[in-house]
Design an enzyme around this catalytic site. Structure first.
Site, PDB file in Angstrom:
ATOM      1  N   ILE A 284       0.357   0.865   2.289  1.00 26.00           N
ATOM      2  CA  ILE A 284      -0.942   0.183   2.273  1.00 26.00           C
ATOM      3  C   ILE A 284      -2.105   1.108   1.938  1.00 26.00           C
ATOM      4  O   ILE A 284      -3.223   0.630   1.734  1.00 26.00           O
ATOM      5  CB  ILE A 284      -1.238  -0.519   3.621  1.00 26.00           C
ATOM      6  CG1 ILE A 284      -1.340   0.506   4.758  1.00 26.00           C
ATOM      7  CG2 ILE A 284      -0.204  -1.589   3.909  1.00 26.00           C
ATOM      8  CD1 ILE A 284      -2.017  -0.034   5.996  1.00 26.00           C
ATOM      9  N   TYR A 285      -1.891   2.415   1.884  1.00 28.29           N
ATOM     10  CA  TYR A 285      -2.995   3.321   1.577  1.00 28.29           C
ATOM     11  C   TYR A 285      -3.460   3.087   0.131  1.00 28.29           C
ATOM     12  O   TYR A 285      -2.699   3.297  -0.820  1.00 28.29           O
ATOM     13  CB  TYR A 285      -2.579   4.782   1.740  1.00 28.29           C
ATOM     14  CG  TYR A 285      -2.289   5.226   3.156  1.00 28.29           C
ATOM     15  CD1 TYR A 285      -2.550   4.403   4.256  1.00 28.29           C
ATOM     16  CD2 TYR A 285      -1.751   6.481   3.418  1.00 28.29           C
ATOM     17  CE1 TYR A 285      -2.291   4.808   5.548  1.00 28.29           C
ATOM     18  CE2 TYR A 285      -1.486   6.907   4.711  1.00 28.29           C
ATOM     19  CZ  TYR A 285      -1.750   6.067   5.766  1.00 28.29           C
ATOM     20  OH  TYR A 285      -1.474   6.489   7.044  1.00 28.29           O
ATOM     21  N   SER A 286      -4.694   2.656   0.003  1.00 29.90           N
ATOM     22  CA  SER A 286      -5.271   2.355  -1.311  1.00 29.90           C
ATOM     23  C   SER A 286      -4.371   1.421  -2.112  1.00 29.90           C
ATOM     24  O   SER A 286      -4.195   1.572  -3.328  1.00 29.90           O
ATOM     25  CB  SER A 286      -5.541   3.644  -2.102  1.00 29.90           C
ATOM     26  OG  SER A 286      -6.629   4.352  -1.554  1.00 29.90           O
ATOM     27  N   SER A 287      -3.796   0.428  -1.399  1.00 32.47           N
ATOM     28  CA  SER A 287      -2.951  -0.600  -2.037  1.00 32.47           C
ATOM     29  C   SER A 287      -1.838  -0.003  -2.896  1.00 32.47           C
ATOM     30  O   SER A 287      -1.541  -0.471  -3.992  1.00 32.47           O
ATOM     31  CB  SER A 287      -3.819  -1.538  -2.889  1.00 32.47           C
ATOM     32  OG  SER A 287      -4.804  -2.158  -2.105  1.00 32.47           O
ATOM     33  N   GLY A 288      -1.237   1.070  -2.395  1.00 36.12           N
ATOM     34  CA  GLY A 288      -0.138   1.706  -3.115  1.00 36.12           C
ATOM     35  C   GLY A 288      -0.538   2.879  -3.981  1.00 36.12           C
ATOM     36  O   GLY A 288       0.314   3.657  -4.413  1.00 36.12           O
TER      37      GLY A 288
END
Length: 342
Positions: free
Chosen positions: A61-65
Protein backbone atom coordinates in the site's frame (compact mmCIF):
# COMPACT_ATOMS: atom_id res chain seq x y z
CA UNK A 1 26.93 -3.58 11.18
CA UNK A 2 25.61 -5.83 13.92
CA UNK A 3 23.40 -8.76 12.91
CA UNK A 4 20.86 -10.44 15.14
CA UNK A 5 18.85 -13.62 14.83
CA UNK A 6 15.24 -12.96 13.85
CA UNK A 7 13.30 -14.60 16.66
CA UNK A 8 13.67 -18.39 16.70
CA UNK A 9 14.27 -18.53 12.95
CA UNK A 10 17.72 -19.17 11.52
CA UNK A 11 17.69 -15.85 9.65
CA UNK A 12 20.22 -13.19 10.64
CA UNK A 13 19.21 -9.59 9.98
CA UNK A 14 21.06 -6.30 10.44
CA UNK A 15 19.92 -4.26 13.44
CA UNK A 16 18.85 -1.49 11.05
CA UNK A 17 16.69 -1.82 7.93
CA UNK A 18 15.67 0.93 5.55
CA UNK A 19 11.96 1.67 5.42
CA UNK A 20 10.79 2.75 1.98
CA UNK A 21 7.62 4.62 2.90
CA UNK A 22 9.31 7.70 1.44
CA UNK A 23 9.69 6.06 -1.98
CA UNK A 24 7.21 7.29 -4.57
CA UNK A 25 5.21 9.99 -2.83
CA UNK A 26 2.00 8.88 -4.50
CA UNK A 27 -1.23 9.95 -2.80
CA UNK A 28 -2.07 12.58 -0.20
CA UNK A 29 -0.53 10.84 2.79
CA UNK A 30 2.62 9.42 1.21
CA UNK A 31 3.44 12.65 -0.62
CA UNK A 32 4.01 14.15 2.84
CA UNK A 33 6.36 11.33 3.80
CA UNK A 34 8.69 11.76 0.85
CA UNK A 35 9.00 11.63 -2.95
CA UNK A 36 12.14 9.56 -3.45
CA UNK A 37 12.51 8.49 -7.09
CA UNK A 38 14.48 5.59 -8.60
CA UNK A 39 17.74 7.53 -8.91
CA UNK A 40 17.59 8.75 -5.31
CA UNK A 41 16.53 5.32 -4.05
CA UNK A 42 19.42 3.67 -5.86
CA UNK A 43 21.84 6.00 -4.11
CA UNK A 44 20.28 5.20 -0.71
CA UNK A 45 20.63 1.48 -1.41
CA UNK A 46 24.29 2.08 -2.36
CA UNK A 47 24.97 3.79 0.98
CA UNK A 48 23.11 1.10 2.91
CA UNK A 49 25.09 -1.73 1.33
CA UNK A 50 28.35 0.15 1.94
CA UNK A 51 27.49 0.07 5.66
CA UNK A 52 26.29 -3.53 5.77
CA UNK A 53 22.59 -2.62 5.85
CA UNK A 54 21.11 -5.12 3.42
CA UNK A 55 17.51 -5.24 4.65
CA UNK A 56 14.72 -3.17 3.04
CA UNK A 57 11.14 -2.87 4.29
CA UNK A 58 8.16 -1.91 2.15
CA UNK A 59 4.44 -2.68 1.72
CA UNK A 60 1.98 -3.06 -1.12
CA UNK A 61 0.00 0.00 0.00
CA UNK A 62 2.96 2.39 0.21
CA UNK A 63 2.32 4.95 -2.53
CA UNK A 64 -0.17 2.51 -4.11
CA UNK A 65 2.60 0.08 -5.02
CA UNK A 66 5.11 2.68 -6.23
CA UNK A 67 7.37 2.04 -3.23
CA UNK A 68 7.77 -1.61 -4.21
CA UNK A 69 8.36 -0.65 -7.85
CA UNK A 70 11.06 1.87 -6.98
CA UNK A 71 12.74 -0.49 -4.51
CA UNK A 72 12.72 -3.23 -7.14
CA UNK A 73 14.40 -0.91 -9.64
CA UNK A 74 16.95 0.26 -7.05
CA UNK A 75 18.10 -3.28 -6.20
CA UNK A 76 18.06 -4.57 -9.78
CA UNK A 77 21.13 -6.66 -10.48
CA UNK A 78 21.90 -7.16 -6.79
CA UNK A 79 18.87 -9.03 -5.50
CA UNK A 80 21.14 -11.73 -4.08
CA UNK A 81 22.77 -9.14 -1.79
CA UNK A 82 19.60 -7.96 -0.04
CA UNK A 83 16.69 -9.03 2.13
CA UNK A 84 13.22 -7.69 1.35
CA UNK A 85 10.24 -7.44 3.67
CA UNK A 86 6.85 -6.42 2.35
CA UNK A 87 3.28 -6.60 3.60
CA UNK A 88 -0.30 -7.37 2.62
CA UNK A 89 -3.82 -7.16 4.13
CA UNK A 90 -4.85 -3.53 3.69
CA UNK A 91 -6.95 -2.40 0.74
CA UNK A 92 -5.34 -2.39 -2.69
CA UNK A 93 -8.47 -1.79 -4.75
CA UNK A 94 -12.19 -1.12 -4.75
CA UNK A 95 -13.37 -4.73 -4.88
CA UNK A 96 -14.72 -6.61 -1.85
CA UNK A 97 -11.80 -9.07 -2.02
CA UNK A 98 -9.10 -6.45 -2.54
CA UNK A 99 -8.35 -6.41 1.18
CA UNK A 100 -7.95 -8.72 4.14
CA UNK A 101 -5.98 -11.90 4.77
CA UNK A 102 -8.11 -14.40 2.88
CA UNK A 103 -6.44 -17.02 0.71
CA UNK A 104 -7.88 -15.22 -2.32
CA UNK A 105 -6.38 -11.85 -1.42
CA UNK A 106 -3.03 -13.02 -0.03
CA UNK A 107 -2.07 -15.07 -3.08
CA UNK A 108 -3.14 -12.27 -5.42
CA UNK A 109 -1.33 -9.65 -3.32
CA UNK A 110 1.84 -11.70 -3.11
CA UNK A 111 1.97 -12.23 -6.87
CA UNK A 112 1.45 -8.49 -7.42
CA UNK A 113 4.23 -7.60 -4.97
CA UNK A 114 6.62 -10.02 -6.66
CA UNK A 115 5.94 -8.38 -10.03
CA UNK A 116 6.45 -4.86 -8.69
CA UNK A 117 9.64 -5.83 -6.87
CA UNK A 118 10.98 -7.69 -9.90
CA UNK A 119 11.86 -10.76 -7.85
CA UNK A 120 10.82 -14.39 -7.52
CA UNK A 121 10.64 -14.41 -3.71
CA UNK A 122 9.96 -12.28 -0.65
CA UNK A 123 12.27 -12.86 2.31
CA UNK A 124 9.84 -11.76 5.04
CA UNK A 125 6.12 -11.38 4.34
CA UNK A 126 4.02 -9.54 6.93
CA UNK A 127 0.32 -9.45 7.58
CA UNK A 128 -0.01 -5.68 7.85
CA UNK A 129 -3.03 -5.79 10.16
CA UNK A 130 -5.36 -8.30 11.81
CA UNK A 131 -8.29 -9.61 9.76
CA UNK A 132 -10.94 -10.89 12.17
CA UNK A 133 -13.24 -11.97 9.33
CA UNK A 134 -10.83 -14.58 7.97
CA UNK A 135 -10.16 -17.72 10.05
CA UNK A 136 -6.48 -17.77 11.08
CA UNK A 137 -6.06 -21.28 9.68
CA UNK A 138 -7.07 -19.98 6.22
CA UNK A 139 -4.52 -17.16 6.30
CA UNK A 140 -1.75 -19.33 7.71
CA UNK A 141 -2.44 -22.19 5.28
CA UNK A 142 -2.19 -19.72 2.37
CA UNK A 143 1.09 -18.37 3.77
CA UNK A 144 2.38 -21.89 4.32
CA UNK A 145 1.56 -22.69 0.68
CA UNK A 146 3.45 -19.59 -0.48
CA UNK A 147 6.47 -20.76 1.52
CA UNK A 148 6.22 -24.26 0.04
CA UNK A 149 6.03 -22.72 -3.43
CA UNK A 150 9.27 -20.81 -2.74
CA UNK A 151 7.63 -17.41 -3.11
CA UNK A 152 8.04 -16.48 0.57
CA UNK A 153 10.86 -17.41 2.97
CA UNK A 154 9.54 -16.27 6.38
CA UNK A 155 6.29 -14.76 7.64
CA UNK A 156 5.42 -12.17 10.27
CA UNK A 157 2.59 -10.07 11.61
CA UNK A 158 2.31 -6.36 12.22
CA UNK A 159 0.02 -4.24 14.39
CA UNK A 160 -1.68 -7.29 15.95
CA UNK A 161 -2.87 -7.27 19.54
CA UNK A 162 -1.19 -9.74 21.85
CA UNK A 163 -4.08 -12.19 21.73
CA UNK A 164 -4.18 -11.96 17.93
CA UNK A 165 -0.54 -13.06 17.80
CA UNK A 166 -1.01 -15.85 20.32
CA UNK A 167 -4.08 -17.18 18.49
CA UNK A 168 -2.09 -17.32 15.26
CA UNK A 169 0.86 -19.06 16.90
CA UNK A 170 -1.45 -21.62 18.49
CA UNK A 171 -3.12 -22.22 15.12
CA UNK A 172 0.25 -22.81 13.47
CA UNK A 173 1.19 -25.32 16.16
CA UNK A 174 -2.15 -27.11 15.99
CA UNK A 175 -2.10 -27.63 12.22
CA UNK A 176 1.64 -27.84 11.63
CA UNK A 177 1.74 -24.63 9.61
CA UNK A 178 4.52 -22.10 9.15
CA UNK A 179 4.89 -19.90 12.22
CA UNK A 180 5.28 -16.15 12.47
CA UNK A 181 8.98 -15.45 12.99
CA UNK A 182 8.68 -11.71 13.53
CA UNK A 183 6.41 -9.04 14.93
CA UNK A 184 6.60 -5.53 13.48
CA UNK A 185 5.20 -2.80 15.66
CA UNK A 186 5.42 0.77 16.85
CA UNK A 187 7.87 1.38 19.70
CA UNK A 188 9.77 4.50 20.70
CA UNK A 189 10.88 6.49 23.71
CA UNK A 190 7.55 8.33 23.56
CA UNK A 191 5.52 5.23 22.68
CA UNK A 192 6.34 2.43 25.13
CA UNK A 193 2.97 0.64 25.08
CA UNK A 194 4.69 -2.23 23.27
CA UNK A 195 6.38 -3.15 26.55
CA UNK A 196 3.14 -3.93 28.37
CA UNK A 197 2.10 -7.14 26.61
CA UNK A 198 3.73 -7.51 23.20
CA UNK A 199 7.30 -7.49 24.50
CA UNK A 200 6.70 -10.25 27.09
CA UNK A 201 4.87 -12.24 24.41
CA UNK A 202 7.72 -11.82 21.93
CA UNK A 203 10.25 -12.99 24.51
CA UNK A 204 8.11 -15.93 25.62
CA UNK A 205 7.24 -17.07 22.09
CA UNK A 206 10.51 -16.26 20.36
CA UNK A 207 9.40 -13.52 18.00
CA UNK A 208 12.00 -11.11 16.67
CA UNK A 209 10.59 -7.60 16.81
CA UNK A 210 11.10 -5.11 14.02
CA UNK A 211 10.32 -1.59 15.23
CA UNK A 212 8.59 0.87 12.93
CA UNK A 213 8.67 4.62 13.50
CA UNK A 214 11.41 4.36 16.14
CA UNK A 215 11.65 8.17 16.25
CA UNK A 216 8.04 8.59 17.32
CA UNK A 217 6.57 9.75 14.01
CA UNK A 218 9.39 12.26 13.58
CA UNK A 219 9.03 13.81 17.04
CA UNK A 220 12.46 12.59 18.19
CA UNK A 221 14.53 13.99 15.36
CA UNK A 222 15.77 16.84 17.53
CA UNK A 223 13.78 19.38 15.54
CA UNK A 224 10.75 19.45 17.86
CA UNK A 225 11.20 21.33 21.13
CA UNK A 226 9.35 23.89 23.24
CA UNK A 227 8.28 26.67 20.88
CA UNK A 228 9.85 24.87 17.94
CA UNK A 229 7.59 22.71 15.75
CA UNK A 230 10.33 21.59 13.38
CA UNK A 231 10.35 21.51 9.60
CA UNK A 232 10.00 17.83 8.86
CA UNK A 233 7.14 15.43 8.22
CA UNK A 234 5.10 16.55 11.25
CA UNK A 235 5.19 20.19 10.20
CA UNK A 236 3.88 19.12 6.79
CA UNK A 237 1.04 17.09 8.27
CA UNK A 238 2.74 13.73 7.73
CA UNK A 239 1.94 12.50 11.24
CA UNK A 240 -1.82 12.46 10.66
CA UNK A 241 -3.33 9.28 12.01
CA UNK A 242 -0.40 8.68 14.34
CA UNK A 243 -0.42 8.54 18.14
CA UNK A 244 -1.28 11.67 20.09
CA UNK A 245 1.58 12.74 22.35
CA UNK A 246 1.20 15.26 25.16
CA UNK A 247 3.50 18.22 24.56
CA UNK A 248 4.94 18.37 28.08
CA UNK A 249 5.65 14.66 28.07
CA UNK A 250 7.42 15.00 24.72
CA UNK A 251 9.48 17.96 25.91
CA UNK A 252 10.50 16.06 29.06
CA UNK A 253 11.79 13.18 26.98
CA UNK A 254 13.56 15.49 24.51
CA UNK A 255 15.22 17.32 27.43
CA UNK A 256 16.65 14.00 28.63
CA UNK A 257 17.74 13.14 25.10
CA UNK A 258 19.53 16.48 24.84
CA UNK A 259 21.50 15.74 28.02
CA UNK A 260 22.53 12.28 26.86
CA UNK A 261 23.34 13.55 23.37
CA UNK A 262 25.72 16.10 24.88
CA UNK A 263 27.31 13.44 27.09
CA UNK A 264 27.87 11.03 24.21
CA UNK A 265 28.66 13.50 21.44
CA UNK A 266 25.80 11.98 19.44
CA UNK A 267 22.63 13.45 17.97
CA UNK A 268 19.17 13.21 19.53
CA UNK A 269 17.89 10.67 16.97
CA UNK A 270 21.03 8.57 17.31
CA UNK A 271 20.50 8.38 21.08
CA UNK A 272 16.80 7.54 20.68
CA UNK A 273 17.62 4.73 18.25
CA UNK A 274 20.45 3.36 20.38
CA UNK A 275 18.11 3.18 23.40
CA UNK A 276 15.76 0.97 21.41
CA UNK A 277 18.58 -1.34 20.31
CA UNK A 278 19.26 -2.08 23.98
CA UNK A 279 15.66 -3.14 24.69
CA UNK A 280 14.66 -6.79 25.11
CA UNK A 281 13.15 -8.61 22.09
CA UNK A 282 14.25 -6.00 19.52
CA UNK A 283 15.92 -7.51 16.46
CA UNK A 284 15.73 -4.60 14.04
CA UNK A 285 14.78 -0.95 13.70
CA UNK A 286 13.14 0.24 10.50
CA UNK A 287 14.69 3.63 9.84
CA UNK A 288 13.46 6.12 7.27
CA UNK A 289 15.39 8.68 5.29
CA UNK A 290 14.35 11.33 2.80
CA UNK A 291 17.93 11.76 1.62
CA UNK A 292 21.49 10.53 2.03
CA UNK A 293 22.25 12.96 4.85
CA UNK A 294 19.41 11.64 7.01
CA UNK A 295 20.39 8.07 6.23
CA UNK A 296 24.01 8.57 7.23
CA UNK A 297 22.93 10.26 10.45
CA UNK A 298 20.69 7.34 11.39
CA UNK A 299 23.48 4.88 10.60
CA UNK A 300 25.44 6.63 13.34
CA UNK A 301 23.12 5.05 15.92
CA UNK A 302 25.13 1.80 15.88
CA UNK A 303 28.65 0.85 16.90
CA UNK A 304 28.37 2.23 20.45
CA UNK A 305 26.15 1.83 23.50
CA UNK A 306 24.52 4.01 26.11
CA UNK A 307 25.69 3.53 29.68
CA UNK A 308 23.39 2.00 32.29
CA UNK A 309 22.97 5.42 33.87
CA UNK A 310 22.03 7.04 30.57
CA UNK A 311 19.49 4.28 29.92
CA UNK A 312 18.00 4.87 33.38
CA UNK A 313 17.73 8.60 32.70
CA UNK A 314 15.84 7.99 29.47
CA UNK A 315 13.69 5.30 31.09
CA UNK A 316 12.62 7.64 33.87
CA UNK A 317 11.91 10.56 31.55
CA UNK A 318 9.70 8.41 29.31
CA UNK A 319 7.99 6.36 32.01
CA UNK A 320 4.19 6.36 32.05
CA UNK A 321 1.66 4.45 34.11
CA UNK A 322 0.35 1.55 32.00
CA UNK A 323 -3.32 0.69 31.63
CA UNK A 324 -5.00 -2.05 33.65
CA UNK A 325 -4.14 -4.88 34.27
CA UNK A 326 -0.48 -4.04 33.63
CA UNK A 327 -0.13 -1.49 36.43
CA UNK A 328 -1.56 -4.09 38.81
CA UNK A 329 0.85 -6.77 37.61
CA UNK A 330 3.83 -4.64 38.56
CA UNK A 331 3.21 -5.59 42.19
CA UNK A 332 3.71 -9.30 41.53
CA UNK A 333 7.12 -9.34 39.85
CA UNK A 334 8.28 -12.27 41.97
CA UNK A 335 5.93 -14.55 40.02
CA UNK A 336 5.14 -12.40 37.02
CA UNK A 337 8.38 -10.63 36.08
CA UNK A 338 8.44 -7.93 33.44
CA UNK A 339 11.31 -7.36 31.00
CA UNK A 340 11.21 -3.62 31.78
CA UNK A 341 9.85 -1.53 34.61
CA UNK A 342 7.98 1.05 32.54
Amino acid sequence: MEYRQLGRSGLKVPVLSLGTGTFGGRGEMFSKWGTTDVQEATRLVDVCLEHGLNFFDTADIYSSGASEEILGAAIKGRRDQVLIATKATFSTGDGPNDKGSSRFHLIKACEASLRRLGTDHIDLYFMHGYDALTPPEESLRALDDLITAGKVRYIGCSNFSGWHVMKALATSERYGLARYASYQGYYSLIGRDYEWELMPLALDQGLGTMVWSPLGWGRLTGKVRRGQAGDGRIAQGGAAGGPIVDDEYLYKVVDALDIVAEQTGRTVPQVALNWLLQRPSVSNLVIGARDETQLRQNLGAIGWSLTDEQVRMLDEASQRTPIYPYWHQRDFDERNPKPTRW
